[in-house]
Design a protein around this motif. Sequence first.
Motif: not given
Length: 379
Positions: A48-58
């Motif tokens: 879940k956090t990896t998905t969020l980081r991909m959306v944010s560009g991190l």
Amino acid sequence: MNTLEAVGDLRLTGLTKRFGSFTAVDDLDLTIPQGSFFALLGASGCGKTTTLRMVSGLEDPTAGRIYIGDTEVTSTKPYKRPVNTVFQNYALFPHLNIYDNVAFGLRRRGVKDVKKQVDDILALVELAHLAKRKPTQLSGGQQQRVAVARALINQPQVLLLDEPLGALDLKLRRQMQIELKRIQTEVGLTFVHVTHDQEEAMTMADTIAVMSAGRIEQLGSPEELYENPATTFVANFLGQSNLVAGTVTGKEDGVITVDTHGVRIALPESRSRVESGAVIVGVRPEKVELAAGNAAIESGRNALPGGVVTDASFIGVSTQYLVKMPWGQELSVFEQNTGKEIYRPGAEVTLHWDATQTFGLDGSQDIEAGAEIDDEAAK
């Protein structure tokens, strides 16, 4: 391309992230409607956090694409995406007061007159009276609202919340759940909230995606996921469930009958994922009642006789029981505190519940999936 003009749903297509031989996010397809409060729920390591980081560009995806509206942002630099993130640690500037913390993003973009925007956003998060204080002079919940205000003032299309309430104590966390939902409703932005806390997700989100091993197990409203789990993982991870193995013995007039340890159980065909063969029968603990011994049970209810109470915990609003069944499995019963007799350990009881509250799952699954995940470890 000016991504700040991107408007619309957040769409992930075939999104994949591998770290060496480990696949953290596995071919994820997901559409998050504009203006919704969406939760990605799962234990530590589910992706879940990896998905969020991909959306944010991190984090760069290994494969797949990210769209906001019709604009692809997969390769867009983080600061050019119409996205802001609120982290668990808030990341406030300790040397700046609250007003200047919130104004920082606008000033960095060259906005000269920030007063009205800062005043408006501080009013939204109900912190206008604390504008001159430093972050260290605020409570954890107040610091959290400052972090939200600082993210919102940049007018992102999507606000990402990464375990934002994890550092707060239980009482404050519950207050902030309501507060964040109020803010989201008022501003109408898309909120994507990552959490391992089931209650938090159910309290705040319009839609929840339950993640496990980089994939979405089930997607739906809190009510839908709780009342009609699609898998044993969802049934066990989102709240508690009593799951018992059985075999389908018949189907008639929209009702499926199941043999489980020699007892006949009925469930609606509409609530069963299988219509033949091995099935896992489920019922939530609060749907179940206890009756003494082998008491007669009214028609239309499922009954499991021969149970023995092994534990009874009175917690005020309810009494929570563990009952050992003849085949050795312990089942849970949560009986509301209505003044009814409390059964003590050793009492012989029959478990019974409305047959329409029963659900059926594919019997080939691991009946324990999701049950052993520890909340503390998930943090």
